[in-house]
Scaffold this motif. Structure first.
Motif, PDB file in Angstrom:
ATOM      1  N   ASN A 188       0.841  -1.181   0.000  1.00  0.00           N
ATOM      2  CA  ASN A 188       0.000   0.000   0.000  1.00  0.00           C
ATOM      3  C   ASN A 188       0.889   1.248   0.000  1.00  0.00           C
ATOM      4  O   ASN A 188       1.642   1.480   0.922  1.00  0.00           O
ATOM      5  CB  ASN A 188      -0.902  -0.023   1.236  1.00  0.00           C
ATOM      6  N   GLU A 189       0.783   2.051  -1.074  1.00  0.00           N
ATOM      7  CA  GLU A 189       1.583   3.252  -1.190  1.00  0.00           C
ATOM      8  C   GLU A 189       0.709   4.474  -0.960  1.00  0.00           C
ATOM      9  O   GLU A 189      -0.478   4.460  -1.268  1.00  0.00           O
ATOM     10  CB  GLU A 189       2.210   3.337  -2.579  1.00  0.00           C
ATOM     11  N   SER A 190       1.328   5.533  -0.460  1.00  0.00           N
ATOM     12  CA  SER A 190       0.583   6.765  -0.235  1.00  0.00           C
ATOM     13  C   SER A 190       0.256   7.418  -1.578  1.00  0.00           C
ATOM     14  O   SER A 190       0.858   7.117  -2.609  1.00  0.00           O
ATOM     15  CB  SER A 190       1.411   7.719   0.629  1.00  0.00           C
ATOM     16  N   LEU A 191      -0.701   8.314  -1.547  1.00  0.00           N
ATOM     17  CA  LEU A 191      -1.101   9.033  -2.763  1.00  0.00           C
ATOM     18  C   LEU A 191       0.073   9.829  -3.320  1.00  0.00           C
ATOM     19  O   LEU A 191       0.279   9.873  -4.526  1.00  0.00           O
ATOM     20  CB  LEU A 191      -2.284   9.958  -2.466  1.00  0.00           C
ATOM     21  N   PHE A 192       0.868  10.437  -2.457  1.00  0.00           N
ATOM     22  CA  PHE A 192       2.018  11.215  -2.899  1.00  0.00           C
ATOM     23  C   PHE A 192       3.011  10.344  -3.669  1.00  0.00           C
ATOM     24  O   PHE A 192       3.480  10.728  -4.741  1.00  0.00           O
ATOM     25  CB  PHE A 192       2.711  11.874  -1.699  1.00  0.00           C
ATOM     26  N   ILE A 193       3.319   9.181  -3.147  1.00  0.00           N
ATOM     27  CA  ILE A 193       4.258   8.272  -3.812  1.00  0.00           C
ATOM     28  C   ILE A 193       3.694   7.819  -5.151  1.00  0.00           C
ATOM     29  O   ILE A 193       4.406   7.772  -6.164  1.00  0.00           O
ATOM     30  CB  ILE A 193       4.579   7.063  -2.912  1.00  0.00           C
ATOM     31  N   ARG A 194       2.410   7.502  -5.211  1.00  0.00           N
ATOM     32  CA  ARG A 194       1.797   7.095  -6.478  1.00  0.00           C
ATOM     33  C   ARG A 194       1.847   8.233  -7.498  1.00  0.00           C
ATOM     34  O   ARG A 194       2.085   7.994  -8.684  1.00  0.00           O
ATOM     35  CB  ARG A 194       0.352   6.639  -6.257  1.00  0.00           C
ATOM     36  N   LEU A 195       1.615   9.472  -7.057  1.00  0.00           N
ATOM     37  CA  LEU A 195       1.682  10.617  -7.972  1.00  0.00           C
ATOM     38  C   LEU A 195       3.103  10.842  -8.488  1.00  0.00           C
ATOM     39  O   LEU A 195       3.291  11.109  -9.675  1.00  0.00           O
ATOM     40  CB  LEU A 195       1.163  11.884  -7.291  1.00  0.00           C
ATOM     41  N   VAL A 196       4.087  10.746  -7.617  1.00  0.00           N
ATOM     42  CA  VAL A 196       5.476  10.903  -8.045  1.00  0.00           C
ATOM     43  C   VAL A 196       5.836   9.812  -9.049  1.00  0.00           C
ATOM     44  O   VAL A 196       6.435  10.087 -10.093  1.00  0.00           O
ATOM     45  CB  VAL A 196       6.442  10.866  -6.830  1.00  0.00           C
ATOM     46  N   LYS A 197       5.437   8.588  -8.771  1.00  0.00           N
ATOM     47  CA  LYS A 197       5.721   7.491  -9.698  1.00  0.00           C
ATOM     48  C   LYS A 197       5.009   7.706 -11.026  1.00  0.00           C
ATOM     49  O   LYS A 197       5.560   7.419 -12.086  1.00  0.00           O
ATOM     50  CB  LYS A 197       5.310   6.157  -9.070  1.00  0.00           C
ATOM     51  N   TYR A 198       3.798   8.229 -10.993  1.00  0.00           N
ATOM     52  CA  TYR A 198       3.038   8.465 -12.216  1.00  0.00           C
ATOM     53  C   TYR A 198       3.663   9.576 -13.059  1.00  0.00           C
ATOM     54  O   TYR A 198       3.909   9.404 -14.248  1.00  0.00           O
ATOM     55  CB  TYR A 198       1.591   8.819 -11.878  1.00  0.00           C
TER      56      TYR A 198
ATOM     57  N   TYR B 233       6.674  10.890 -13.029  1.00  0.00           N
ATOM     58  CA  TYR B 233       8.056  10.711 -13.464  1.00  0.00           C
ATOM     59  C   TYR B 233       8.316   9.342 -14.078  1.00  0.00           C
ATOM     60  O   TYR B 233       9.462   9.000 -14.363  1.00  0.00           O
ATOM     61  CB  TYR B 233       9.011  11.000 -12.303  1.00  0.00           C
ATOM     62  N   GLY B 234       7.267   8.564 -14.301  1.00  0.00           N
ATOM     63  CA  GLY B 234       7.402   7.303 -15.016  1.00  0.00           C
ATOM     64  C   GLY B 234       8.219   6.266 -14.287  1.00  0.00           C
ATOM     65  O   GLY B 234       8.940   5.488 -14.905  1.00  0.00           O
ATOM     66  N   ILE B 235       8.116   6.233 -12.988  1.00  0.00           N
ATOM     67  CA  ILE B 235       8.866   5.262 -12.194  1.00  0.00           C
ATOM     68  C   ILE B 235       8.018   4.002 -12.065  1.00  0.00           C
ATOM     69  O   ILE B 235       6.874   4.061 -11.623  1.00  0.00           O
ATOM     70  CB  ILE B 235       9.211   5.845 -10.810  1.00  0.00           C
ATOM     71  N   ASN B 236       8.591   2.872 -12.450  1.00  0.00           N
ATOM     72  CA  ASN B 236       7.830   1.633 -12.457  1.00  0.00           C
ATOM     73  C   ASN B 236       8.165   0.695 -11.308  1.00  0.00           C
ATOM     74  O   ASN B 236       7.399  -0.198 -11.002  1.00  0.00           O
ATOM     75  CB  ASN B 236       8.075   0.887 -13.779  1.00  0.00           C
ATOM     76  N   LYS B 237       9.304   0.886 -10.701  1.00  0.00           N
ATOM     77  CA  LYS B 237       9.700  -0.030  -9.638  1.00  0.00           C
ATOM     78  C   LYS B 237       9.170   0.447  -8.289  1.00  0.00           C
ATOM     79  O   LYS B 237       8.917   1.639  -8.087  1.00  0.00           O
ATOM     80  CB  LYS B 237      11.211  -0.168  -9.601  1.00  0.00           C
TER      81      LYS B 237
ATOM     82  N   LYS C 287       3.519  -3.329 -20.314  1.00  0.00           N
ATOM     83  CA  LYS C 287       2.659  -2.566 -19.407  1.00  0.00           C
ATOM     84  C   LYS C 287       3.260  -1.184 -19.144  1.00  0.00           C
ATOM     85  O   LYS C 287       2.547  -0.180 -19.138  1.00  0.00           O
ATOM     86  CB  LYS C 287       2.491  -3.327 -18.094  1.00  0.00           C
ATOM     87  N   ALA C 288       4.572  -1.118 -18.960  1.00  0.00           N
ATOM     88  CA  ALA C 288       5.240   0.165 -18.733  1.00  0.00           C
ATOM     89  C   ALA C 288       5.157   1.050 -19.969  1.00  0.00           C
ATOM     90  O   ALA C 288       4.926   2.259 -19.859  1.00  0.00           O
ATOM     91  CB  ALA C 288       6.695  -0.069 -18.342  1.00  0.00           C
ATOM     92  N   VAL C 289       5.315   0.462 -21.161  1.00  0.00           N
ATOM     93  CA  VAL C 289       5.215   1.238 -22.407  1.00  0.00           C
ATOM     94  C   VAL C 289       3.806   1.773 -22.579  1.00  0.00           C
ATOM     95  O   VAL C 289       3.598   2.941 -22.918  1.00  0.00           O
ATOM     96  CB  VAL C 289       5.635   0.379 -23.623  1.00  0.00           C
ATOM     97  N   ARG C 290       2.800   0.935 -22.332  1.00  0.00           N
ATOM     98  CA  ARG C 290       1.400   1.363 -22.454  1.00  0.00           C
ATOM     99  C   ARG C 290       1.099   2.490 -21.471  1.00  0.00           C
ATOM    100  O   ARG C 290       0.470   3.487 -21.827  1.00  0.00           O
ATOM    101  CB  ARG C 290       0.475   0.170 -22.229  1.00  0.00           C
ATOM    102  N   SER C 291       1.563   2.354 -20.240  1.00  0.00           N
ATOM    103  CA  SER C 291       1.358   3.398 -19.232  1.00  0.00           C
ATOM    104  C   SER C 291       2.043   4.694 -19.656  1.00  0.00           C
ATOM    105  O   SER C 291       1.488   5.780 -19.492  1.00  0.00           O
ATOM    106  CB  SER C 291       1.916   2.924 -17.898  1.00  0.00           C
ATOM    107  N   TYR C 292       3.233   4.599 -20.228  1.00  0.00           N
ATOM    108  CA  TYR C 292       3.986   5.760 -20.691  1.00  0.00           C
ATOM    109  C   TYR C 292       3.223   6.485 -21.796  1.00  0.00           C
ATOM    110  O   TYR C 292       3.086   7.714 -21.774  1.00  0.00           O
ATOM    111  CB  TYR C 292       5.362   5.305 -21.185  1.00  0.00           C
TER     112      TYR C 292
END
Length: 162
Positions: A2-12, A14-18, A106-111
């Motif tokens: 379970n990740e916080s909303l902030f972490i999910r937004l940063v990952k979204y 900046y395209g961070i997949n890990k 999946k990462a390419v599609r998300s990108y």
């Protein structure tokens, strides 16, 4: 996990997949705190400057002050986003080796989806600003911007996924 909303937004954004480990979370939270503190200082300064300018000038200049503050706020946001981007690149958070082909797809599609949404939102913002400023921007501005955006995203795609 379970990740916080902030972490999910940063990952979204900046395209961070890990997934983030504790060190990565610490780095991101520290950078976010610096950005938040800088933006708070900027907002206090801009509030006092705009109040001082409004008191010095007659009321017809309020529109110019508001437009100036909008652009100054936009610059502050761009500086904050650039700082976070530098932190992400410095620690290599956007680089990821995919364990299998389905994870890579999946990462390419998300990108691709993320960049299409970004392009649409930016074009809508450009149109909105143009309408608010009663501008006469032609379609060429939007076409040139869209072409340059697509080229830059393609080069970024080649750097990340090829």
């Amino acid at each position: 996990m379970n990740e916080s909303l902030f972490i999910r937004l940063v990952k979204y954004f900046y395209g961070i997949n890990k997934p983030f480990d504790e060190f990565t979370k610490k780095v991101i939270y520290e950078a976010a705190n610096k950005v938040a503190f800088g933006l708070i200082i900027f907002l206090f300064v801009s509030i006092f400057l705009s109040l001082g300018i409004v008191n010095l000038y007659a009321t017809p200049n309020i529109d110019n002050i508001a437009i100036g503050m909008i652009f100054a706020d936009g610059i502050a946001v761009l500086i904050a986003l650039t700082y976070i981007e530098i932190v992400v690149k410095r620690f290599g958070l956007g680089e990821y080796d995919y364990s299998n082909e389905s994870e890579r797809k999946k990462a390419v599609r998300s990108y691709i989806v993320r960049n299409i949404i970004t392009l649409i939102l930016i074009v809508i913002l450009i149109i909105y600003v143009d309408l608010c400023l009663h501008g006469d921007s032609s379609v060429i501005v939007f076409v040139v911007y869209a072409i340059l955006f697509v080229i830059s995203r393609y080069l970024d795609y080649r750097r990340k996924f090829k």
